[in-house]
Each structure stands twice: as C-alpha cells, then as structure tokens.
Write a protein that holds these residues in place. Sequence first.
Motif, mmCIF file in Angstrom:
data_model
loop_
_atom_site.group_PDB
_atom_site.id
_atom_site.type_symbol
_atom_site.label_atom_id
_atom_site.label_comp_id
_atom_site.label_asym_id
_atom_site.label_seq_id
_atom_site.Cartn_x
_atom_site.Cartn_y
_atom_site.Cartn_z
ATOM 1 N N ALA A 44 35.170 -10.804 23.762
ATOM 2 C CA ALA A 44 34.026 -11.712 23.641
ATOM 3 C C ALA A 44 32.772 -11.091 24.252
ATOM 4 N N ALA A 45 32.933 -10.392 25.374
ATOM 5 C CA ALA A 45 31.785 -9.730 26.000
ATOM 6 C C ALA A 45 31.233 -8.640 25.088
ATOM 7 N N GLY A 46 32.128 -7.871 24.470
ATOM 8 C CA GLY A 46 31.678 -6.844 23.534
ATOM 9 C C GLY A 46 30.960 -7.440 22.341
ATOM 10 N N SER A 47 31.455 -8.571 21.853
ATOM 11 C CA SER A 47 30.806 -9.237 20.721
ATOM 12 C C SER A 47 29.427 -9.755 21.112
ATOM 13 N N ALA A 48 29.330 -10.342 22.313
ATOM 14 C CA ALA A 48 28.038 -10.855 22.775
ATOM 15 C C ALA A 48 27.038 -9.726 22.958
ATOM 16 N N LEU A 49 27.529 -8.551 23.342
ATOM 17 C CA LEU A 49 26.652 -7.416 23.578
ATOM 18 C C LEU A 49 26.069 -6.853 22.286
ATOM 19 N N PHE A 54 28.084 -0.297 18.258
ATOM 20 C CA PHE A 54 29.373 -0.969 18.138
ATOM 21 C C PHE A 54 30.359 -0.569 19.235
ATOM 22 N N GLY A 55 29.942 0.355 20.128
ATOM 23 C CA GLY A 55 30.818 0.777 21.206
ATOM 24 C C GLY A 55 31.359 -0.363 22.052
ATOM 25 N N PRO A 56 30.524 -1.336 22.446
ATOM 26 C CA PRO A 56 31.034 -2.419 23.286
ATOM 27 C C PRO A 56 32.184 -3.196 22.663
ATOM 28 N N ILE A 57 32.051 -3.551 21.386
ATOM 29 C CA ILE A 57 33.129 -4.327 20.773
ATOM 30 C C ILE A 57 34.340 -3.445 20.485
ATOM 31 N N VAL A 58 34.118 -2.168 20.197
ATOM 32 C CA VAL A 58 35.234 -1.246 20.001
ATOM 33 C C VAL A 58 36.033 -1.124 21.294
ATOM 34 N N GLY A 59 35.323 -0.960 22.416
ATOM 35 C CA GLY A 59 36.019 -0.874 23.695
ATOM 36 C C GLY A 59 36.795 -2.142 24.006
ATOM 37 N N GLY A 60 36.180 -3.294 23.754
ATOM 38 C CA GLY A 60 36.875 -4.553 24.004
ATOM 39 C C GLY A 60 38.108 -4.728 23.142
ATOM 40 N N LEU A 61 38.010 -4.356 21.864
ATOM 41 C CA LEU A 61 39.154 -4.473 20.962
ATOM 42 C C LEU A 61 40.280 -3.530 21.359
ATOM 43 N N ILE A 62 39.927 -2.319 21.774
ATOM 44 C CA ILE A 62 40.966 -1.361 22.179
ATOM 45 C C ILE A 62 41.735 -1.897 23.379
ATOM 46 N N VAL A 109 35.077 -1.953 29.678
ATOM 47 C CA VAL A 109 36.407 -1.846 30.285
ATOM 48 C C VAL A 109 36.316 -1.642 31.790
ATOM 49 N N LEU A 110 35.109 -1.715 32.362
ATOM 50 C CA LEU A 110 34.973 -1.494 33.800
ATOM 51 C C LEU A 110 35.721 -2.538 34.615
ATOM 52 N N SER A 111 35.680 -3.794 34.169
ATOM 53 C CA SER A 111 36.402 -4.830 34.914
ATOM 54 C C SER A 111 37.902 -4.576 34.882
#
Length: 526
Positions: free
Chosen positions: A301-306, A151-159, A33-35
């Motif tokens: 998508a970035a969270g999923s790729a991560l 799973f933090g990256p995709i959780v953050g992206g989904l939120i 979520v930094l961006s």
Amino acid sequence: MTPRRPIHNALALAAVCLTSLMFGLEISSVPTVLSTLETVLHADFRQLQWIMNAYTLACTTVLMATGALADRFGRKRVYAISIVAFAITSLLCGVAHSAAVLIASRFLQGLAGGAMLICQVAVLSHQFQEPGARSKAFGAWGIVFGIGLGFGPIVGGLIVAVASWQWVFLVHAWIALVALGLAHAGVQASRDPSAQRLDVPGILTMSVATFGLVFFITQGPDLGLRSPASLGIVAATLASFAAFVVIEKRSAGPMFDFSVLRIRPFSGALFGSMGMNFSYWPFMIYLPIYFQGALGYSSVAAGSALLAYTLPTLVVPPYAERLALRIGARRVIPLGLFIIGVGFVLMKFGAGASHASWLTMLPGCVLCGIGLGMTNTPVTNTATGAVSPDRAGMASGIDMSARLISLAINIALMGFLLLQGVLAALARTLPGVAPHARLRSLAEQIAAGSFDRLTTNNASLAAADPHGALVHAALVHGFEIVMLYGVLGAWALALCSALAFGPAVRARRPVGALKTCASASSSSSQ
C-alpha cells in the motif's frame, strides 16, 4: 556497415535500457523495504540511512573515474565489467545477514552502479552516431530509467509481499545476466586513444569531503557535536574540500573545470540539479516510513501511495521541453523547483490533517512530481548544451555528481531533522518518561517507523501513552519539520537558479542558441 548493424544497435539499446532499469529500481525500490530491514536485521535508524547513503556515496565516487577508464581501456569492456560487478554485489546484498554487511555490500553495489550508469551514456553516444537515431535511443533510455524510478516503490513492496526482502536485490543478478548477453552481442568495442589520465587526487579529495560531511551529520550527535572526534571530522572534511579545489584549479585536465561556472546557463542548471536532490529525491527515502509508520499502510500500500509522487515525473518531461522552448529554460527550471516547494507545503498540511491519509497527501505528492518533471530534463539539456561539444562529457559528469552529492548529503540531513523533531516532541509531551539517552533511542525507533516494541520494552511509556497517540504525533511532527526543510530548500535553490541564469540577453546571443540550450533531446532526462 554490415546489414546486421541495426540489429546490433537494437541489442545494445536493449542492454542499456535493462541496466538503466536496474539502476533506477535500486534507488527507488529499497526505501519501501527499510521497515522490513529494521525488523529482520535489527537495524537502527542510522543504519537504515546508511543502507541508502552507501549506494549514493559510492556512485558519486566513481562517476568521473569510470568515464576516463572507459575512454582509455574500452567502453564495451568497462561496461561489461560494471554489469558483472553489479550482479555480484546485488547477490552480496541479498545474502547479507546483518545491517553492517548490507551497508558494506550496498557501497560495493553503488560503485558498480555508478560505473554502469556512466558507461550507458558512453555506449549510446558511440553506438548511435546519426542525430535522429541518437535522439530516439537516448529517449528510450530516459523513459526506461524513469520507469525504474517511478515504479520502484510498488515493485519493492510487491516483492516483499510475495517473496522476501532479499529478492529486492537478488532479482538484479538475473536481469544482469540477460543484459550482459545483450551487451556482448550488440555493443561495439570503442576507445579514445587520446583519453586523459585519471584524476585520482581530485576523485579522492572530493570523496573524502563528501563522506566526511555525511558521517558528521549522521554520527555527530552520538559523538558530541563539540567533541574532539567530531571537530576532527569537520577539519578533515574542510581540508579535503580545500585540497580538491586547489588540485582542480592547478590541473591541466581537471575533472571539474571551475571555469564553466562562469557560464550563466550552466550555473543556473547546476542549481536546478542541486535543488531537485535537495528536496524531492531524498524525501522519497523517508516518505514510505510516513505511509507505513504514521498511516499504518503495508509495504504494498505504501508503494502504491508513493506512485502519486513518482509517476508525474514520467508524464511531465515532454511538456516541460515544449515549455522550455517557448519561455526558456531560465524560467522553467526555477519554476519547477518552486512548484516542488509548493508541493511540500501541501504535503505538510496533508500530514497534519485530523484524518490524514493518502488522499490528504495526494495533492502535494502530485505537485512535487510535476515540479520534478518540469525541472529534470531542462536541467540536463541546459547543462550539456551550455558548453562546447568537447566539454559536454565533463558538464554531464559535473551535473550527475552535483545530483548524487546533494542527494547523499540531504538523505543524512533529512534523517537528522526527522530524528530531532521526533525527539523534541517526545521531550515536550512525555517529560520524565525516560532519561535523555533512552528517549533518544525511542525517537530513533519511532523515526524508523517501528512502533511494535516501543510499549513492551518501556513500561513508563506504555503508562503515559497507552494508545500510542503521542508517539504517532511525535512522528508526524518530525515529518512536518522535514517537509518544511524541503520547502525552504527547494525555494532557496529556485532563487539561486534564477539569479545564476540572470536576465535574458537577446542582443548578445542568437535565438537559435537559446533554443539549443533548452531543447536537447529528452535522452539525458535522468
């Protein structure tokens, strides 16, 4: 024991797992979520670094102190206070209206998170006395912690996609309420009447030294590396570290007993801890910027790729333990760091491919995750198993401190290298587009993955690079430098670890002792 004891243990384990999930999510979900924070809060590149670094620095500050406080005033009481504090500071992060307020709130949240992390270990150690039950409890704790990180990256992206960035922080307030209720019902009250006093001078001097180094790396270029202010920061940092060494060597009950460094398995494992956080973990902060900025992916998508980068860390540890039993942790730990370095090499080639995508990055990401999974559990088990049981707590504290200090320093260093790489590419490909100060500002926006306002705010840049190809190439160049740094860091620490372990000494140590160092339960994997 009353018949309800198993229920109490189950409730305590559930509380510990929930709080470990929160701690893991708060490390790995925020990078995605930094961006968004850069756009919404108008945060510059350095502020984005501090949003991450404030948390890790604060965690480091309280690790040793919390253990002593919990022993003296009661583990259940300090654990409950840390959960409440984490909930309150998460709310503060969620309602922050500026980058400066969020950074301050993240620091407070890190203090609460670090205290909560140490209390989790203390609670499980006291609650589960029987070896088999303790092994299972720590195993569950480690798995849930890994799920939070993985799973933090995709959780953050989904939120961010379904709600707003604030809920990346606010969600912890609700989880904390549940965890607090479970802790109140299940955690047993305990304390250590013979607990040593708090090593305040040691804590303060180490905290000042770490903060000074990170501050110099992030702010030094703006202040001027040879300016009186920068030189003063360097002098204060060195003086604080020297004072820390003197204080700990003279203390009757030091929080950092330097004598343990003479134990070769412990030193080898410590280099492993530093190696993981020299390369793998700090790069996870910047990898979402690459996926979003260079590849144009959404936050989801970035969270999923991560996930390709993080999921292997959940799958590999059991196999790493078996391998450590077979060939020894002294071989597995350096090998894991070496594999992380190979993963960075492959990511560098993937990022530089003519049609770069998550597929070209996939082999390197997976290999990095495998290397981390091979290193993480053997490192913790060896560090705690190499010392006597009465010093295991201190060994664990040193191991965790080494991880978080290395992480904080290398978040700053990787950010510095990324920015300098982008700036060098811009100066080479776009000469005369803007004065150096303006070019540096452009480089900071590019390094943060913010391309939207570049050409609209700079007519000369729009004329020189109408399609953004040179800007994109500058970002990729910056990331290639960071990846090269990751390679060198991982391999250098792998070599240090191997040298610290030294050759196998079969004649002087029973085989059982070697197995003990390599195979303590996966509980301590995080």
